[in-house]
Design a protein around this motif. Sequence first.
Motif, mmCIF file in Angstrom:
data_model
loop_
_atom_site.group_PDB
_atom_site.id
_atom_site.type_symbol
_atom_site.label_atom_id
_atom_site.label_comp_id
_atom_site.label_asym_id
_atom_site.label_seq_id
_atom_site.Cartn_x
_atom_site.Cartn_y
_atom_site.Cartn_z
ATOM 1 N N SER A 122 -3.915 29.985 -51.649
ATOM 2 C CA SER A 122 -2.782 29.522 -50.843
ATOM 3 C C SER A 122 -3.212 29.098 -49.445
ATOM 4 O O SER A 122 -4.303 29.444 -48.968
ATOM 5 N N LYS A 123 -2.304 28.391 -48.792
ATOM 6 C CA LYS A 123 -2.528 28.003 -47.405
ATOM 7 C C LYS A 123 -2.599 29.246 -46.517
ATOM 8 O O LYS A 123 -3.355 29.271 -45.529
ATOM 9 N N LYS A 124 -1.853 30.287 -46.878
ATOM 10 C CA LYS A 124 -1.870 31.519 -46.090
ATOM 11 C C LYS A 124 -3.267 32.130 -46.054
ATOM 12 O O LYS A 124 -3.719 32.618 -45.004
ATOM 13 N N LYS A 125 -3.965 32.105 -47.177
ATOM 14 C CA LYS A 125 -5.323 32.642 -47.211
ATOM 15 C C LYS A 125 -6.241 31.805 -46.319
ATOM 16 O O LYS A 125 -7.117 32.353 -45.634
ATOM 17 N N ASP B 75 -4.457 19.080 -43.630
ATOM 18 C CA ASP B 75 -3.996 18.856 -42.258
ATOM 19 C C ASP B 75 -4.202 20.095 -41.399
ATOM 20 O O ASP B 75 -4.516 19.988 -40.203
ATOM 21 N N PHE B 76 -4.049 21.272 -41.998
ATOM 22 C CA PHE B 76 -4.275 22.510 -41.255
ATOM 23 C C PHE B 76 -5.764 22.706 -40.959
ATOM 24 O O PHE B 76 -6.143 23.184 -39.880
ATOM 25 N N LEU B 77 -6.608 22.348 -41.903
ATOM 26 C CA LEU B 77 -8.050 22.616 -41.787
ATOM 27 C C LEU B 77 -8.764 21.678 -40.827
ATOM 28 O O LEU B 77 -9.691 22.091 -40.116
ATOM 29 N N LEU B 78 -8.357 20.413 -40.785
ATOM 30 C CA LEU B 78 -9.113 19.388 -40.050
ATOM 31 C C LEU B 78 -9.424 19.754 -38.601
ATOM 32 O O LEU B 78 -10.582 19.624 -38.165
ATOM 33 N N PRO B 79 -8.457 20.184 -37.785
ATOM 34 C CA PRO B 79 -8.799 20.477 -36.382
ATOM 35 C C PRO B 79 -9.814 21.590 -36.222
ATOM 36 O O PRO B 79 -10.578 21.616 -35.256
#
Length: 423
Positions: free
Chosen positions: A75-78, A108-112
């Motif tokens: 999941s995105k939470k992990k 999108d969350f990971l890129l930065p």
Amino acid sequence: MKPLAYRMRPKNIDDVVGQQHLVGPGKIIRRMVEAKLLSSMILYGPPGTGKTSIASAIAGSTKYAFRKMNAATDSKKKLEQVVEEAKFSGTVILLLDEIHRLTKPKQDFLLPHLEDGHIILIGATTENPYISINPAIRSRTQIFEVHPLNEDDIIQAINRAITDKDDGLGELPLQINDDAMHQLAIATHGDLRSTLNALELAAKSTPKNSEGNIVLTLEIIEECMQRKALVQDKDGDAHYNVISALQKSIRGSDVDAALHYLARLIEAEDLPSISRRLITIAYEDIGLANLPAATRTVLAIQAAEKIGFPEARIPLADTVIELCLSPKSNSGISAIDAALSDIRAGNYGDIPDYLKDAHYSGAKELGHGIDYKYPHDYPHDWVKQQYLPNKLKSKQYYHPKQNGRYEESLGKQYHRLKNAQNS
């Protein structure tokens, strides 16, 4: 207990089996590790070839925290938890399996966090990343291809596993016959995970003999791998000899012999070797004499891979019969090998100035692109113009054959253009 393949994963870069084009002395990943200048990367290649091993070795060599996720199932939470850990500890190496299935919200969350260096991403995939991975991720990573391990690599890993008393099978009184070792080394076609799984099953399910030893024979390895071995010859080279005999029988247009050697490979369920060899034969030995046969060979291989054995024998047999009875030509491979021979011998000259790139400011001042004749401005879209360097202007690499209508027509056109060029 964790599987042998898991326990034997390398703890540092020196333990990696194979992939010396990436981790060998002076190679790119070793340079990154030694300089402590890691960057995010994508490793792609077949299953069991060391993608996870390289990631864990990098982490072990650098002492960074190492976390593993699956892009499809986690999941995105992990992912958010891994990022929070990275912010707290400084840097985390994240192995992201099946990265080609990373969803846009996760991406999108990971890129930065890739940009600021908190996360060093090591993506793993069996898919071609240039096709399957989003350009936003691709542009922030280096892409490295991981190759199937060869027989020597696999044997090295087996020997390490049977002597390692901490993580391997070193506490067991194991003996492996030569033909059993050979089968372990070749039957999985470079998939080390499958090899080690079969080795562990064989070692732990075989009772000790009267002398207290666990002796692994060819029959035991065949049963544990569920793959039959080809009949071994005295040198243990039957696998390679059968493949060689298949190609030479097709090249020699002997249908019955080719079908015999194909049957040996089918009985061993060696579809990867059959696939690679038939595609090679189609282009190397049939080539321009019957180029559509190469296309049909690729389609037949795709069909065989989709339906699997035993039905795969049908498109494979059809293909072998067609390749045997097709006209033959090796003019393509001969031409490129002749050109490569010149290049490797240093026999090349300067590209004519009018052929050089002229799509930048200053090109005209260098004389690049001036006086180039654009063929589409002339009748029949052709104009007499020298393309080879002066040093090689009379060189002929391609020598057309007349064994099939297609190459015969190509040959006529080739000689027609050559004569016009030299007139």
